[in-house]
Write an enzyme that holds these catalytic residues in place. Sequence first.
Site, PDB file in Angstrom:
ATOM      1  N   LYS A 109      25.675  10.605  17.778  1.00 42.02           N
ATOM      2  CA  LYS A 109      26.514  10.528  16.561  1.00 42.02           C
ATOM      3  C   LYS A 109      27.015   9.095  16.454  1.00 42.02           C
ATOM      4  O   LYS A 109      27.964   8.701  17.136  1.00 42.02           O
ATOM      5  CB  LYS A 109      27.689  11.502  16.700  1.00 42.02           C
ATOM      6  N   GLU A 167      33.894   5.595  27.750  1.00 39.65           N
ATOM      7  CA  GLU A 167      33.992   4.119  27.744  1.00 39.65           C
ATOM      8  C   GLU A 167      34.971   3.776  26.631  1.00 39.65           C
ATOM      9  O   GLU A 167      34.612   3.811  25.448  1.00 39.65           O
ATOM     10  CB  GLU A 167      32.614   3.505  27.453  1.00 39.65           C
ATOM     11  N   CYS A 184      34.908  -4.639  23.484  1.00 35.82           N
ATOM     12  CA  CYS A 184      35.898  -4.032  24.384  1.00 35.82           C
ATOM     13  C   CYS A 184      36.204  -4.922  25.594  1.00 35.82           C
ATOM     14  O   CYS A 184      37.306  -4.912  26.106  1.00 35.82           O
ATOM     15  CB  CYS A 184      35.403  -2.675  24.845  1.00 35.82           C
ATOM     16  N   GLU A 204      45.179  -3.103  22.174  1.00 36.82           N
ATOM     17  CA  GLU A 204      43.875  -3.741  22.042  1.00 36.82           C
ATOM     18  C   GLU A 204      43.828  -4.367  20.641  1.00 36.82           C
ATOM     19  O   GLU A 204      44.151  -3.703  19.660  1.00 36.82           O
ATOM     20  CB  GLU A 204      42.779  -2.680  22.153  1.00 36.82           C
TER      21      GLU A 204
HETATM   22  P1  NAD Z   1      36.759   5.313  17.277  1.00 36.58           P
HETATM   23  O1  NAD Z   1      37.266   6.054  18.463  1.00 36.58           O
HETATM   24  O2  NAD Z   1      37.535   5.346  16.033  1.00 36.58           O
HETATM   25  O3  NAD Z   1      35.282   5.781  16.872  1.00 36.58           O
HETATM   26  C1  NAD Z   1      34.224   5.786  17.800  1.00 36.58           C
HETATM   27  C2  NAD Z   1      33.277   6.918  17.453  1.00 36.58           C
HETATM   28  O4  NAD Z   1      33.951   8.165  17.564  1.00 36.58           O
HETATM   29  C3  NAD Z   1      32.731   6.882  16.025  1.00 36.58           C
HETATM   30  O5  NAD Z   1      31.404   7.363  16.024  1.00 36.58           O
HETATM   31  C4  NAD Z   1      33.632   7.867  15.293  1.00 36.58           C
HETATM   32  O6  NAD Z   1      33.050   8.418  14.144  1.00 36.58           O
HETATM   33  C5  NAD Z   1      33.814   8.923  16.374  1.00 36.58           C
HETATM   34  N1  NAD Z   1      35.008   9.743  16.238  1.00 36.58           N
HETATM   35  C6  NAD Z   1      36.207   9.389  15.729  1.00 36.58           C
HETATM   36  N2  NAD Z   1      37.065  10.441  15.799  1.00 36.58           N
HETATM   37  C7  NAD Z   1      36.388  11.455  16.385  1.00 36.58           C
HETATM   38  C8  NAD Z   1      36.733  12.781  16.747  1.00 36.58           C
HETATM   39  N3  NAD Z   1      37.935  13.281  16.516  1.00 36.58           N
HETATM   40  N4  NAD Z   1      35.801  13.567  17.347  1.00 36.58           N
HETATM   41  C9  NAD Z   1      34.562  13.059  17.600  1.00 36.58           C
HETATM   42  N5  NAD Z   1      34.177  11.821  17.264  1.00 36.58           N
HETATM   43  C10 NAD Z   1      35.082  11.013  16.677  1.00 36.58           C
HETATM   44  O7  NAD Z   1      36.543   3.837  17.800  1.00 36.58           O
HETATM   45  P2  NAD Z   1      36.368   2.530  16.927  1.00 36.58           P
HETATM   46  O8  NAD Z   1      37.715   1.992  16.653  1.00 36.58           O
HETATM   47  O9  NAD Z   1      35.472   2.762  15.817  1.00 36.58           O
HETATM   48  O10 NAD Z   1      35.608   1.623  18.007  1.00 36.58           O
HETATM   49  C11 NAD Z   1      36.184   0.618  18.667  1.00 36.58           C
HETATM   50  C12 NAD Z   1      36.705   1.092  20.019  1.00 36.58           C
HETATM   51  O11 NAD Z   1      35.594   1.286  20.899  1.00 36.58           O
HETATM   52  C13 NAD Z   1      37.574   0.054  20.703  1.00 36.58           C
HETATM   53  O12 NAD Z   1      38.691   0.671  21.250  1.00 36.58           O
HETATM   54  C14 NAD Z   1      36.665  -0.502  21.796  1.00 36.58           C
HETATM   55  O13 NAD Z   1      37.344  -1.042  22.892  1.00 36.58           O
HETATM   56  C15 NAD Z   1      35.878   0.712  22.163  1.00 36.58           C
HETATM   57  N6  NAD Z   1      34.655   0.306  22.861  1.00 36.58           N
HETATM   58  C16 NAD Z   1      34.602   0.486  24.213  1.00 36.58           C
HETATM   59  C17 NAD Z   1      33.485   0.077  24.924  1.00 36.58           C
HETATM   60  C18 NAD Z   1      33.415   0.246  26.426  1.00 36.58           C
HETATM   61  O14 NAD Z   1      32.346   0.059  26.990  1.00 36.58           O
HETATM   62  N7  NAD Z   1      34.503   0.587  27.093  1.00 36.58           N
HETATM   63  C19 NAD Z   1      32.401  -0.502  24.250  1.00 36.58           C
HETATM   64  C20 NAD Z   1      32.488  -0.673  22.866  1.00 36.58           C
HETATM   65  C21 NAD Z   1      33.626  -0.250  22.180  1.00 36.58           C
END
Ligand code: NAD
Length: 475
Positions: free
Chosen positions: A171, A246, A280, A379
Amino acid sequence: MLSCGCWIHGEEKSGGKRYPLTDPATAEVFGQGVDADAKLVDEAVESAREGFNGWRMLPVARRAELLHALARRICREVEEMADLLRQEVGKPLKAARDEVLKTATHLDYFAEESRRQEGRIPLLGNPREQVLIVREPVGVVAAITPYNYPLSTLACKLAPALAVGCSVVAKPDEHTPLSTVRLARLASEEGFPPGVFNVITGFGPGAGRLLVNHPLPRLVTFTGSTETGKEILAVCSKYVRKAVMELGGNCPAIICADAPWRDILPQVVLQSLKNSGQYCYRIGRLYVAEEIADAFLGELTRHLGRLRMGPPGAEDTDLGPLNHQEALFKVRAQVAEALSQGARLEYRSDLPGSCARGFYHPVTVLSGVTPEMSIFHQEVFGPVLSVVSFKDVPEAIRSANSTSFGLAAYLFSGNLANALDWAGQIEAGSVWINRIHQAYQEAPFGGMKESGLGREKSRYGLEEYTELKTLYVSY
Ligand code: NAD
């Protein structure tokens, strides 16, 4: 207009509600995505269940062969795939190509690593009995990814899952579905059987929640924000299901007075502003020894002045826009709040005319940031650096550890023995000492505290997709 549906059982399926996709560089609509409804999500998960049965029975060498074939195909299509990332993420082309090639590297690495998986037979010495400890694929995997690295974050999940015999329902983020669906199409064309790699697209609270709440997946692997990760973990606990998380970071870099700081400055700048700060592992908090703080800030702003922010399609662009309007507004609000709480603005880049319409945020440096300010604990997913000066390293480490995150940290010191001792005190899944470079496939990747659970990459990342089983054999 570009558009895509879901990819289920080797075919593109529409259904669900259509929504517009917006170009981060111009704020104009360039395509359409689909928010999968419950019927599509159910179809995708059922397809994965069916696909799993045949896939897990294939010899590991055959699965590896298919993963290598997909990697080669991606490399042949690097320009097309990079252009999708440019369009949907707003990623400059150089970085987009890197991401595509990195995706191929993950597929190749896990294809080989899966061939090195072994079980164990403990030497118990019991007459006519052997105990065999084997690993089995967990089953259907739900893989949820963010917008900043749609292909490489997916590959860290997809490659080990497929390599050990799991099937996947991916997804992607609602802003970036095109590259993931394209990858699934290429996998089908390269011979992956239907049902092995499915994609449902759409919003987190829509398609994402439906997938996570489906009872069938045996593992959810998620990259995204800590807030969403916590919600998903709560659902996983309901099903007593495995989870790999992650999550967010707010990574500190500590620069001691005896470090060759002028030499390392370009690396620090790169690691702070990579992907326009939507990364991240980016350095969010720069701890600089008091003695060198003024000189360091002066040199830092000179370096920043050389970076080119501009349209992601231009070959000489270093920094592109943020991915969407809410992301831009969030970063702006974080900076405004920090300034209102007493942080000082040391640097803010001018936005060129070519950045007038998209979601660009100027490169920003704040100093005087203290633990009393909200930004210290958050963050910031944008090109904003907070500089904190320190008197002694133990104090800097205590401060660096004082957030809820624990993803990565960076330490620069002229004394390696001290640096190694200090690294042991830092609460982070990875610590880079005296050099920042790419993480390696062979090394585990992941966070402590609220930055995550489990590990990706390396053989540890592969094992997450397996379960141990013990066979007691009498003869
Ligand atoms: P987000 O949590 O808003 O969304 C990430 C994914 O989750 C998307 O596909 C979104 O549609 C889905 N999602 C959102 N709510 C959901 C729910 N209730 N149930 C299931 N799926 C859901 O994150 P974002 O803000 O779009 O992405 C950035 C974040 O990702 C930052 O916090 C970053 O640090 C983190 N990140 C972490 C790593 C790592 O390796 N630790 C790598 C890349 C990004």
